[in-house]
Design a protein around this motif. Structure first.
Motif, PDB file in Angstrom:
ATOM      1  N   ALA A 338       0.830  -1.205   0.000  1.00 15.66           N
ATOM      2  CA  ALA A 338       0.000   0.000   0.000  1.00 15.66           C
ATOM      3  C   ALA A 338       0.862   1.252   0.000  1.00 15.66           C
ATOM      4  O   ALA A 338       0.596   2.205  -0.744  1.00 15.66           O
ATOM      5  N   ARG A 339       1.911   1.262   0.810  1.00 13.41           N
ATOM      6  CA  ARG A 339       2.784   2.434   0.853  1.00 13.41           C
ATOM      7  C   ARG A 339       3.418   2.684  -0.512  1.00 13.41           C
ATOM      8  O   ARG A 339       3.547   3.829  -0.951  1.00 13.41           O
ATOM      9  N   GLY A 340       3.835   1.608  -1.203  1.00 12.02           N
ATOM     10  CA  GLY A 340       4.430   1.774  -2.523  1.00 12.02           C
ATOM     11  C   GLY A 340       3.458   2.366  -3.525  1.00 12.02           C
ATOM     12  O   GLY A 340       3.821   3.250  -4.304  1.00 12.02           O
ATOM     13  N   ARG A 341       2.218   1.895  -3.502  1.00 13.61           N
ATOM     14  CA  ARG A 341       1.214   2.446  -4.414  1.00 13.61           C
ATOM     15  C   ARG A 341       0.970   3.919  -4.113  1.00 13.61           C
ATOM     16  O   ARG A 341       0.845   4.751  -5.025  1.00 13.61           O
ATOM     17  N   LEU A 342       0.904   4.248  -2.846  1.00 13.81           N
ATOM     18  CA  LEU A 342       0.635   5.630  -2.449  1.00 13.81           C
ATOM     19  C   LEU A 342       1.805   6.540  -2.818  1.00 13.81           C
ATOM     20  O   LEU A 342       1.598   7.673  -3.250  1.00 13.81           O
ATOM     21  N   ALA A 343       3.023   6.058  -2.634  1.00 13.23           N
ATOM     22  CA  ALA A 343       4.190   6.863  -2.987  1.00 13.23           C
ATOM     23  C   ALA A 343       4.187   7.182  -4.480  1.00 13.23           C
ATOM     24  O   ALA A 343       4.503   8.309  -4.892  1.00 13.23           O
ATOM     25  N   ALA A 344       3.845   6.216  -5.291  1.00 11.75           N
ATOM     26  CA  ALA A 344       3.789   6.433  -6.737  1.00 11.75           C
ATOM     27  C   ALA A 344       2.734   7.470  -7.105  1.00 11.75           C
ATOM     28  O   ALA A 344       2.840   8.144  -8.132  1.00 11.75           O
ATOM     29  N   ALA A 345       1.724   7.599  -6.237  1.00 10.17           N
ATOM     30  CA  ALA A 345       0.641   8.548  -6.477  1.00 10.17           C
ATOM     31  C   ALA A 345       0.895   9.909  -5.835  1.00 10.17           C
ATOM     32  O   ALA A 345       0.070  10.816  -5.951  1.00 10.17           O
ATOM     33  N   GLY A 346       2.011  10.047  -5.126  1.00  9.88           N
ATOM     34  CA  GLY A 346       2.330  11.330  -4.511  1.00  9.88           C
ATOM     35  C   GLY A 346       1.818  11.511  -3.112  1.00  9.88           C
ATOM     36  O   GLY A 346       1.813  12.626  -2.583  1.00  9.88           O
ATOM     37  N   LEU A 347       1.411  10.435  -2.451  1.00 11.45           N
ATOM     38  CA  LEU A 347       1.005  10.475  -1.053  1.00 11.45           C
ATOM     39  C   LEU A 347       2.125   9.822  -0.245  1.00 11.45           C
ATOM     40  O   LEU A 347       2.329   8.607  -0.311  1.00 11.45           O
ATOM     41  N   VAL A 348       2.867  10.627   0.504  1.00  7.02           N
ATOM     42  CA  VAL A 348       4.086  10.180   1.172  1.00  7.02           C
ATOM     43  C   VAL A 348       3.784   9.904   2.638  1.00  7.02           C
ATOM     44  O   VAL A 348       3.378  10.800   3.382  1.00  7.02           O
ATOM     45  N   LEU A 349       3.985   8.645   3.062  1.00  7.88           N
ATOM     46  CA  LEU A 349       3.711   8.257   4.445  1.00  7.88           C
ATOM     47  C   LEU A 349       4.576   7.069   4.821  1.00  7.88           C
ATOM     48  O   LEU A 349       5.408   6.623   4.039  1.00  7.88           O
ATOM     49  N   ASP A 350       4.378   6.569   6.047  1.00  7.56           N
ATOM     50  CA  ASP A 350       5.227   5.509   6.589  1.00  7.56           C
ATOM     51  C   ASP A 350       4.459   4.211   6.783  1.00  7.56           C
ATOM     52  O   ASP A 350       3.222   4.191   6.803  1.00  7.56           O
ATOM     53  N   CYS A 351       5.233   3.150   7.000  1.00  7.28           N
ATOM     54  CA  CYS A 351       4.695   1.905   7.534  1.00  7.28           C
ATOM     55  C   CYS A 351       5.013   1.823   9.019  1.00  7.28           C
ATOM     56  O   CYS A 351       5.927   2.486   9.511  1.00  7.28           O
ATOM     57  N   CYS A 352       4.251   1.005   9.735  1.00  6.40           N
ATOM     58  CA  CYS A 352       4.524   0.773  11.152  1.00  6.40           C
ATOM     59  C   CYS A 352       4.042  -0.634  11.515  1.00  6.40           C
ATOM     60  O   CYS A 352       3.194  -1.196  10.831  1.00  6.40           O
ATOM     61  N   PRO A 353       4.600  -1.206  12.596  1.00 11.79           N
ATOM     62  CA  PRO A 353       4.097  -2.510  13.037  1.00 11.79           C
ATOM     63  C   PRO A 353       2.651  -2.405  13.489  1.00 11.79           C
ATOM     64  O   PRO A 353       2.204  -1.353  13.971  1.00 11.79           O
ATOM     65  N   LEU A 354       1.935  -3.484  13.341  1.00  8.09           N
ATOM     66  CA  LEU A 354       0.569  -3.558  13.856  1.00  8.09           C
ATOM     67  C   LEU A 354       0.554  -4.490  15.071  1.00  8.09           C
ATOM     68  O   LEU A 354       1.254  -5.501  15.089  1.00  8.09           O
ATOM     69  N   PRO A 355      -0.236  -4.158  16.091  1.00  9.79           N
ATOM     70  CA  PRO A 355      -0.262  -4.996  17.286  1.00  9.79           C
ATOM     71  C   PRO A 355      -0.732  -6.418  16.996  1.00  9.79           C
ATOM     72  O   PRO A 355      -1.578  -6.639  16.119  1.00  9.79           O
ATOM     73  N   HIS A 356      -0.157  -7.364  17.722  1.00 15.35           N
ATOM     74  CA  HIS A 356      -0.627  -8.764  17.717  1.00 15.35           C
ATOM     75  C   HIS A 356      -0.557  -9.386  16.330  1.00 15.35           C
ATOM     76  O   HIS A 356      -1.545  -9.884  15.785  1.00 15.35           O
ATOM     77  N   GLY A 357       0.603  -9.314  15.732  1.00 12.44           N
ATOM     78  CA  GLY A 357       0.809  -9.947  14.433  1.00 12.44           C
ATOM     79  C   GLY A 357       2.078  -9.442  13.798  1.00 12.44           C
ATOM     80  O   GLY A 357       2.725  -8.528  14.290  1.00 12.44           O
ATOM     81  N   ASP A 358       2.431 -10.029  12.657  1.00 14.83           N
ATOM     82  CA  ASP A 358       3.649  -9.646  11.965  1.00 14.83           C
ATOM     83  C   ASP A 358       3.394  -8.649  10.838  1.00 14.83           C
ATOM     84  O   ASP A 358       4.334  -8.198  10.176  1.00 14.83           O
ATOM     85  N   ALA A 359       2.118  -8.324  10.616  1.00 10.77           N
ATOM     86  CA  ALA A 359       1.785  -7.437   9.512  1.00 10.77           C
ATOM     87  C   ALA A 359       2.207  -6.002   9.826  1.00 10.77           C
ATOM     88  O   ALA A 359       2.400  -5.621  10.975  1.00 10.77           O
ATOM     89  N   ARG A 360       2.352  -5.215   8.757  1.00 11.38           N
ATOM     90  CA  ARG A 360       2.665  -3.802   8.918  1.00 11.38           C
ATOM     91  C   ARG A 360       1.526  -2.968   8.369  1.00 11.38           C
ATOM     92  O   ARG A 360       0.930  -3.294   7.335  1.00 11.38           O
ATOM     93  N   GLY A 361       1.236  -1.886   9.080  1.00 12.01           N
ATOM     94  CA  GLY A 361       0.175  -0.995   8.660  1.00 12.01           C
ATOM     95  C   GLY A 361       0.730   0.323   8.157  1.00 12.01           C
ATOM     96  O   GLY A 361       1.929   0.479   7.923  1.00 12.01           O
ATOM     97  N   LEU A 362      -0.158   1.290   7.988  1.00 17.25           N
ATOM     98  CA  LEU A 362       0.206   2.613   7.511  1.00 17.25           C
ATOM     99  C   LEU A 362       0.197   3.586   8.681  1.00 17.25           C
ATOM    100  O   LEU A 362      -0.699   3.552   9.514  1.00 17.25           O
ATOM    101  N   ARG A 363       1.199   4.469   8.732  1.00 17.01           N
ATOM    102  CA  ARG A 363       1.261   5.502   9.749  1.00 17.01           C
ATOM    103  C   ARG A 363       1.220   6.856   9.058  1.00 17.01           C
ATOM    104  O   ARG A 363       2.075   7.169   8.233  1.00 17.01           O
TER     105      ARG A 363
END
Length: 419
Positions: A338-363
């Protein structure tokens, strides 16, 4: 927001004649910042006055030590700058003592540990998977190598700090210090609770307020100063100053903190940055900044609600601060994709860990776009565009065009907006 003049025109002209390659980098970055959406939670736009101090002859001065007690001659003028920064920080946050020499938030935390702890001491802090910072016990960081960190977490259903676990771990492990603070927790910390637990087990309380300190300055977040033994913070992010750190504490710890910064962890102070901090503290003491801080929070709440309405799972159900963290998994994509798609579209943001799992979310954060003058209507528009990009309902070319059109109406430095 008042219109800000160009902070780069004269600088670019000087560089163009001396070093056109660096001039191209400077102007290229200005173009990037002006034509994309800066949604990084740790970033903001400083004022031209802050930038002027950073680019001043104060950068030439070596000034190891503290005002009136330097290890170099010729510090009479820069001493005045540091005294201004210290006095303004103390007044702004109601602190008995302020150290404004820390080069970064991590440097400030390192100095706080150096002032209070010895290698091997036990420290209780928010676990890294739940939003704790690298300086809160990462094995890749000095904190995880020098101290015995114990991580507390959040409730599996609400995503809120598990206060029962905090108290239980404190009673069992008897830490020398407890840290309250996070880089990805969008709610206020209950400083009174942490003070109570720290007192119960005889621990120091360190507040890592790098993210919310600007909201504290603007009266839009509760202050940790009355509760914590030491408050560590950055001077950028919502506070909108230069990149750097600071430490606030009571008078009884002042000497220990100062010696932990210099000479224990740092050398000469960066006097141009300290002067820029003084400028930022002065700006943050105004009613305009209080209005700004409240708008930052209002914008974050609208952004969080808009993302939730479009299917993203917003952690803790919303936000109290400038921060929004969200899981794009319900839209069928992981955080990094998701972050990669957003960066290509000009929306600059971060990833962060999500609680209780190995997945990463958007910050995401709303400090920078609020400085540009955006309000609730723009946040709703950004939420809709973000979700459409993540779902691939809008391609990157169309999304970038919409971002450019939006930012054209809210340039960070209007006189420098690229054609």
């Amino acid at each position: 927001m008042s219109v800000m003049p160009s902070p780069t025109a004269d600088v670019a002209e000087v560089l163009r004649g001396q070093d056109p390659q660096v001039a191209d980098v400077l102007l290229g970055e200005l173009t990037r910042q002006s034509t994309t959406l800066q949604l990084n939670a740790a970033e903001n736009f400083t004022s031209p006055a802050v930038l002027a101090a950073l680019g001043s002859p104060l950068a030439n001065k070596y000034a190891e030590g503290y005002p009136g007690a330097r290890h170099h001659g010729g510090c009479e003028i820069v001493d005045a700058a540091e005294r201004l920064a210290v006095d303004r920080a103390k007044a702004l946050f109601g602190a008995e003592h302020a150290n404004v020499q820390a080069h970064s938030g991590s440097s400030a935390v390192l100095a706080a540990y150096a002032a209070l702890l010895r290698p091997g001491d036990t420290v209780l802090a928010l676990g890294l998977p739940y939003g704790g910072h690298l300086t809160h016990g990462s094995p890749a960081n000095f904190s995880g190598r020098w101290f015995d960190f114990v991580g507390y977490g959040v409730d599996a259903e609400t995503g809120l700090i598990d206060h029962d676990q905090v108290r239980a771990l404190a009673r069992t492990r008897r830490p020398k210090a407890i840290v309250c603070g996070s880089i990805a927790y969008p709610r206020h910390f209950d400083h009174a609770f942490f003070r109570e637990v720290a007192d119960e087990v005889g621990a120091y309380l360190i507040a890592d307020a790098a993210h919310p300190i600007g909201l504290v300055a603007g009266g839009a977040a509760p202050s940790p100063v009355p509760y914590a033994d030491i408050v560590c913070a950055t001077t950028h992010k919502v506070l909108r100053g230069p990149r750097g750190g600071m430490i606030l504490c009571g008078s009884e710890l002042a000497e220990r903190v100062d010696r932990a910064v210099f000479p224990f962890t740092q050398g000469g102070a960066q006097m141009h940055t300290i002067a820029a901090k003084a400028v930022a503290f002065g700006e943050a003491a105004t009613e305009d900044f209080r209005v700004y801080a409240r708008q930052v929070v209002a914008n974050a709440r609208v952004l969080a609600a808009g993302l939730a309405d479009r299917g993203l799972a917003v952690t803790t159900g919303g936000t109290d601060t400038h921060l929004v963290t969200a899981d794009p998994a319900p839209l069928g994509v992981d955080g990094r994709t998701a972050r990669g798609r957003l960066a290509a579209a000009g929306l600059v943001l971060d990833c962060c860990p999500l609680p209780h799992g190995d997945a990463r979310g958007l910050r995401l954060g709303t400090a920078a776009v609020t400085t540009q003058g955006m309000r609730e209507a723009e946040m709703a528009r950004i939420a809709a565009l973000l979700a459409a990009v993540v779902r691939e309902e809008t391609d990157a070319v169309a999304a970038r065009a919409e971002v450019r059109e939006l930012t054209r109406g809210f340039p960070p430095y209007p006189a420098s907006y690229p054609s």
